[in-house]
Motif scaffolding. Structure first.
Motif, PDB file in Angstrom:
ATOM      1  N   SER A 152       1.183  -1.090   0.042  1.00  0.00           N
ATOM      2  CA  SER A 152       0.245   0.234  -0.015  1.00  0.00           C
ATOM      3  C   SER A 152       0.995   1.009  -0.076  1.00  0.00           C
ATOM      4  CB  SER A 152      -1.066   0.394   1.363  1.00  0.00           C
ATOM      5  OG  SER A 152      -1.902   1.164   1.000  1.00  0.00           O
ATOM      6  N   ASN A 209     -10.997  -2.558   4.790  1.00  0.00           N
ATOM      7  CA  ASN A 209      -9.671  -3.673   5.401  1.00  0.00           C
ATOM      8  C   ASN A 209      -8.680  -3.794   4.405  1.00  0.00           C
ATOM      9  OD1 ASN A 209      -8.795  -4.717   8.102  1.00  0.00           O
ATOM     10  ND2 ASN A 209     -10.332  -6.465   7.480  1.00  0.00           N
ATOM     11  N   ASP A 210      -7.309  -4.093   5.519  1.00  0.00           N
ATOM     12  CA  ASP A 210      -5.572  -4.140   5.097  1.00  0.00           C
ATOM     13  C   ASP A 210      -5.878  -4.698   4.627  1.00  0.00           C
ATOM     14  OD1 ASP A 210      -5.579  -1.850   6.260  1.00  0.00           O
ATOM     15  OD2 ASP A 210      -4.603  -2.364   8.082  1.00  0.00           O
ATOM     16  N   SER A 241     -11.951   0.486   0.048  1.00  0.00           N
ATOM     17  CA  SER A 241     -11.649   1.896   0.845  1.00  0.00           C
ATOM     18  C   SER A 241     -12.386   2.111   0.044  1.00  0.00           C
ATOM     19  CB  SER A 241      -9.978   2.261   0.782  1.00  0.00           C
ATOM     20  OG  SER A 241     -10.406   3.293   1.371  1.00  0.00           O
TER      21      SER A 241
END
Length: 240
Positions: free
Chosen positions: A23, A201-202, A216
């Motif tokens: 990310s 979420n991640d 996101s």
């Protein structure tokens, strides 16, 4: 609440190695052997306002998923997205690859086919490379016309939409979160369609195969006023 479900051994599992996700400034990318093999996207509707698509392409966005319209939660009327044609023109001019989605409230296969035909009426006028997605969700804090549908009903409706899209030569897709895909649909009857999975979420916590992940809804990116919905795609639809 939490509910534990048994893994279906007959459904194809995803084989992504999420240690290869990175990310960077809210943008998720997937690498293999040091090379980026994923594609960066954003989904947009009239609520995003004046989008600068050239800014998105300058910042290495590959694709956008544009909302074609919605069916009213109560009225059942098909309502167009007020920005759709503007977005279609501007995204094409900026060189972005385009996919479409429709927010369904269909209560029958006939209505799902009607929704798909409505989307196709726009798709035929533009170059649509990415999938045409069926999005059905229950309304929050209010009743909606799909509340009385059974899992079998919802599954047949989703399949009717996707088959109409497929017959027209486009790639159909099913949108949903884990609860929707595993509890509200019989996903074992929809395996021939790609999945656009949403989990803010991640890391995604969905065991089965999916092609796109919306991770996101609160990102800040140049070109989109306010907050943006971001996606990573693991398939090169431009080469399919």
């Amino acid at each position: 609440k939490e509910e534990w479900l048994l893994i279906n051994p007959y459904l194809k599992k995803n084989t992504y190695d999420f240690t290869k996700l990175a990310s960077q400034n809210d943008i998720m990318k997937y690498y293999e052997n040091g090379r980026q093999v994923s594609f960066v996207g954003v989904n947009l509707s009239e609520y995003n306002g004046d989008v600068d698509f050239f800014s998105l392409t300058r910042n290495n966005f590959d694709f956008c998923m544009l909302r074609v319209g919605v069916r009213g939660y109560e009225s059942g009327q098909i309502l167009p997205d007020k920005r759709l044609e503007e977005y279609l023109e501007r995204a094409g001019e900026a060189g972005m690859q385009i996919g479409l989605y429709f927010s369904s409230q269909a209560v029958s296969e006939e209505e799902a086919i009607e929704e798909a035909a409505y989307v196709l009426s726009f798709a035929e006028q533009y170059e649509i490379i990415y999938p045409i997605a069926f999005c059905m969700e229950q309304a929050e804090n209010t009743a909606s016309r799909i509340d009385g549908l059974s899992k079998s009903d919802r599954t047949k409706i989703a399949a009717a939409f996707c088959e109409t899209v497929k017959a027209a030569g486009y790639a159909p897709m099913i949108y949903g979160d884990k609860y929707w895909l595993l509890k509200m649909l019989d996903i074992s009857r929809l395996t021939e369609y790609d999945v656009w999975y949403t989990e803010l979420n991640d890391l995604p916590d969905y065991p089965y195969q999916f092609a796109m992940w919306q991770y996101s809804s609160t990102a800040t990116v140049s070109g989109v006023p306010g907050l943006a919905d971001l996606n990573i795609c693991f398939i090169n639809y431009g080469e399919r």
